[in-house]
Design a protein around this motif. Structure first.
Motif, mmCIF file in Angstrom:
data_model
loop_
_atom_site.group_PDB
_atom_site.id
_atom_site.type_symbol
_atom_site.label_atom_id
_atom_site.label_comp_id
_atom_site.label_asym_id
_atom_site.label_seq_id
_atom_site.Cartn_x
_atom_site.Cartn_y
_atom_site.Cartn_z
ATOM 1 N N LYS A 248 -15.427 21.346 -27.997
ATOM 2 C CA LYS A 248 -14.857 21.683 -26.689
ATOM 3 C C LYS A 248 -15.650 22.777 -25.972
ATOM 4 O O LYS A 248 -15.330 23.128 -24.849
ATOM 5 C CB LYS A 248 -13.413 22.158 -26.865
ATOM 6 N N GLY A 249 -16.677 23.320 -26.636
ATOM 7 C CA GLY A 249 -17.480 24.381 -26.028
ATOM 8 C C GLY A 249 -16.814 25.737 -26.068
ATOM 9 O O GLY A 249 -17.221 26.653 -25.363
ATOM 10 N N ILE A 250 -15.803 25.899 -26.913
ATOM 11 C CA ILE A 250 -15.079 27.169 -26.998
ATOM 12 C C ILE A 250 -15.858 28.198 -27.800
ATOM 13 O O ILE A 250 -15.870 29.377 -27.477
ATOM 14 C CB ILE A 250 -13.677 26.954 -27.618
ATOM 15 N N ASN A 251 -16.502 27.777 -28.870
ATOM 16 C CA ASN A 251 -17.312 28.700 -29.671
ATOM 17 C C ASN A 251 -18.488 27.952 -30.272
ATOM 18 O O ASN A 251 -18.562 26.740 -30.223
ATOM 19 C CB ASN A 251 -16.473 29.392 -30.759
ATOM 20 N N ASP A 252 -19.379 28.715 -30.851
ATOM 21 C CA ASP A 252 -20.563 28.130 -31.485
ATOM 22 C C ASP A 252 -20.781 28.799 -32.840
ATOM 23 O O ASP A 252 -21.886 29.181 -33.180
ATOM 24 C CB ASP A 252 -21.776 28.304 -30.575
ATOM 25 N N LEU A 253 -19.692 28.977 -33.607
ATOM 26 C CA LEU A 253 -19.768 29.676 -34.879
ATOM 27 C C LEU A 253 -20.352 28.823 -35.994
ATOM 28 O O LEU A 253 -20.839 29.359 -36.976
ATOM 29 C CB LEU A 253 -18.385 30.188 -35.285
ATOM 30 N N LEU A 254 -20.301 27.519 -35.849
ATOM 31 C CA LEU A 254 -20.866 26.630 -36.871
ATOM 32 C C LEU A 254 -22.270 26.212 -36.471
ATOM 33 O O LEU A 254 -22.505 25.804 -35.344
ATOM 34 C CB LEU A 254 -20.032 25.368 -37.017
ATOM 35 N N SER A 255 -23.186 26.299 -37.430
ATOM 36 C CA SER A 255 -24.508 25.737 -37.186
ATOM 37 C C SER A 255 -24.400 24.220 -37.307
ATOM 38 O O SER A 255 -23.419 23.696 -37.846
ATOM 39 C CB SER A 255 -25.514 26.281 -38.209
ATOM 40 N N ASP A 256 -25.407 23.513 -36.844
ATOM 41 C CA ASP A 256 -25.381 22.058 -36.964
ATOM 42 C C ASP A 256 -25.332 21.638 -38.430
ATOM 43 O O ASP A 256 -24.716 20.641 -38.779
ATOM 44 C CB ASP A 256 -26.598 21.441 -36.281
ATOM 45 N N GLU A 257 -25.974 22.428 -39.310
ATOM 46 C CA GLU A 257 -25.967 22.113 -40.733
ATOM 47 C C GLU A 257 -24.594 22.287 -41.356
ATOM 48 O O GLU A 257 -24.264 21.669 -42.349
ATOM 49 C CB GLU A 257 -26.974 22.990 -41.498
ATOM 50 N N GLN A 258 -23.765 23.168 -40.783
ATOM 51 C CA GLN A 258 -22.451 23.432 -41.325
ATOM 52 C C GLN A 258 -21.386 22.499 -40.785
ATOM 53 O O GLN A 258 -20.240 22.556 -41.184
ATOM 54 C CB GLN A 258 -22.026 24.882 -41.048
ATOM 55 N N THR A 259 -21.738 21.642 -39.881
ATOM 56 C CA THR A 259 -20.787 20.696 -39.318
ATOM 57 C C THR A 259 -20.544 19.616 -40.354
ATOM 58 O O THR A 259 -21.433 18.846 -40.669
ATOM 59 C CB THR A 259 -21.314 20.097 -38.009
ATOM 60 N N ILE A 260 -19.344 19.607 -40.901
ATOM 61 C CA ILE A 260 -19.037 18.658 -41.989
ATOM 62 C C ILE A 260 -18.031 17.635 -41.509
ATOM 63 O O ILE A 260 -17.333 17.824 -40.560
ATOM 64 C CB ILE A 260 -18.513 19.364 -43.243
ATOM 65 N N TYR B 163 -12.883 34.212 -33.321
ATOM 66 C CA TYR B 163 -11.907 33.515 -34.120
ATOM 67 C C TYR B 163 -10.845 34.515 -34.516
ATOM 68 O O TYR B 163 -11.136 35.563 -35.040
ATOM 69 C CB TYR B 163 -12.600 32.897 -35.324
ATOM 70 N N LYS B 164 -9.605 34.227 -34.251
ATOM 71 C CA LYS B 164 -8.526 35.152 -34.533
ATOM 72 C C LYS B 164 -7.719 34.660 -35.720
ATOM 73 O O LYS B 164 -7.399 33.495 -35.821
ATOM 74 C CB LYS B 164 -7.624 35.316 -33.316
ATOM 75 N N LEU B 165 -7.423 35.578 -36.609
ATOM 76 C CA LEU B 165 -6.607 35.271 -37.774
ATOM 77 C C LEU B 165 -5.403 36.187 -37.770
ATOM 78 O O LEU B 165 -5.430 37.263 -37.189
ATOM 79 C CB LEU B 165 -7.397 35.501 -39.064
ATOM 80 N N TYR B 166 -4.368 35.763 -38.429
ATOM 81 C CA TYR B 166 -3.193 36.600 -38.580
ATOM 82 C C TYR B 166 -3.145 37.103 -40.013
ATOM 83 O O TYR B 166 -3.218 36.337 -40.948
ATOM 84 C CB TYR B 166 -1.923 35.812 -38.245
ATOM 85 N N ARG C 187 -12.531 22.461 -39.783
ATOM 86 C CA ARG C 187 -11.983 21.499 -38.820
ATOM 87 C C ARG C 187 -11.660 22.193 -37.494
ATOM 88 O O ARG C 187 -11.935 21.664 -36.419
ATOM 89 C CB ARG C 187 -10.740 20.830 -39.384
ATOM 90 N N ILE C 188 -11.081 23.382 -37.571
ATOM 91 C CA ILE C 188 -10.766 24.144 -36.366
ATOM 92 C C ILE C 188 -12.041 24.519 -35.624
ATOM 93 O O ILE C 188 -12.163 24.315 -34.411
ATOM 94 C CB ILE C 188 -9.944 25.405 -36.703
ATOM 95 N N LEU C 189 -13.016 25.078 -36.352
ATOM 96 C CA LEU C 189 -14.261 25.503 -35.718
ATOM 97 C C LEU C 189 -15.021 24.322 -35.121
ATOM 98 O O LEU C 189 -15.610 24.437 -34.047
ATOM 99 C CB LEU C 189 -15.143 26.251 -36.728
ATOM 100 N N TYR C 190 -14.995 23.191 -35.811
ATOM 101 C CA TYR C 190 -15.679 22.009 -35.294
ATOM 102 C C TYR C 190 -15.029 21.539 -33.993
ATOM 103 O O TYR C 190 -15.707 21.224 -33.025
ATOM 104 C CB TYR C 190 -15.650 20.889 -36.341
ATOM 105 N N GLY C 191 -13.700 21.516 -33.985
ATOM 106 C CA GLY C 191 -12.987 21.127 -32.767
ATOM 107 C C GLY C 191 -13.298 22.064 -31.610
ATOM 108 O O GLY C 191 -13.507 21.628 -30.472
ATOM 109 N N GLN C 192 -13.355 23.360 -31.902
ATOM 110 C CA GLN C 192 -13.680 24.336 -30.867
ATOM 111 C C GLN C 192 -15.122 24.175 -30.394
ATOM 112 O O GLN C 192 -15.410 24.313 -29.201
ATOM 113 C CB GLN C 192 -13.449 25.757 -31.385
ATOM 114 N N LYS C 193 -16.028 23.872 -31.314
ATOM 115 C CA LYS C 193 -17.430 23.679 -30.940
ATOM 116 C C LYS C 193 -17.575 22.474 -30.024
ATOM 117 O O LYS C 193 -18.298 22.525 -29.025
ATOM 118 C CB LYS C 193 -18.291 23.510 -32.190
#
Length: 101
Positions: free
Chosen positions: A89-101, A1-4, A81-87
């Motif tokens: 799409k298979g881009i990342n797996d940074l969120l656990s299933d429990e953290q998917t809100i 995950y990249k931040l500025y 929302r960003i991480l969920y969208g990426q998950k």
């Protein structure tokens, strides 16, 4: 995950926060390095509770960014929302299933 990250003078640099296996290995090589996941879990749970309170008050989770009353909550929702969208799409797996809100 990249931040500025903001820099003085208005310039920005890209900071790469991806938690790769290589970075985990490098940290584990440091003698006596202690993984302190508890503070991130507590922070996540705190923001989640704030989100539940927001939903109870306003009837939705449509928090704007920036959310002037509690900017951290707006960023929490935006990031998830960003991480969920990426998950999805298979881009990342940074969120656990429990953290998917």
């Amino acid at each position: 995950y990249k931040l500025y990250m903001g820099m003085s003078g208005g310039s920005r640099i890209k900071v790469d926060y991806r938690f790769t296996e290589e970075r985990i290995h490098l940290l584990e090589k440091i003698p006596n390095f202690i993984w302190q996941e508890s503070w991130t879990l507590i922070l996540w749970e705190t923001r989640f509770e704030e989100l539940l309170e927001y939903k109870e008050t306003f009837g939705n989770c449509n928090i704007s960014v920036p959310y002037k009353i509690k900017p951290e909550l707006g960023e929490f929702v935006r990031t998830h929302r960003i991480l969920y969208g990426q998950k999805k799409k298979g881009i990342n797996d940074l969120l656990s299933d429990e953290q998917t809100i």
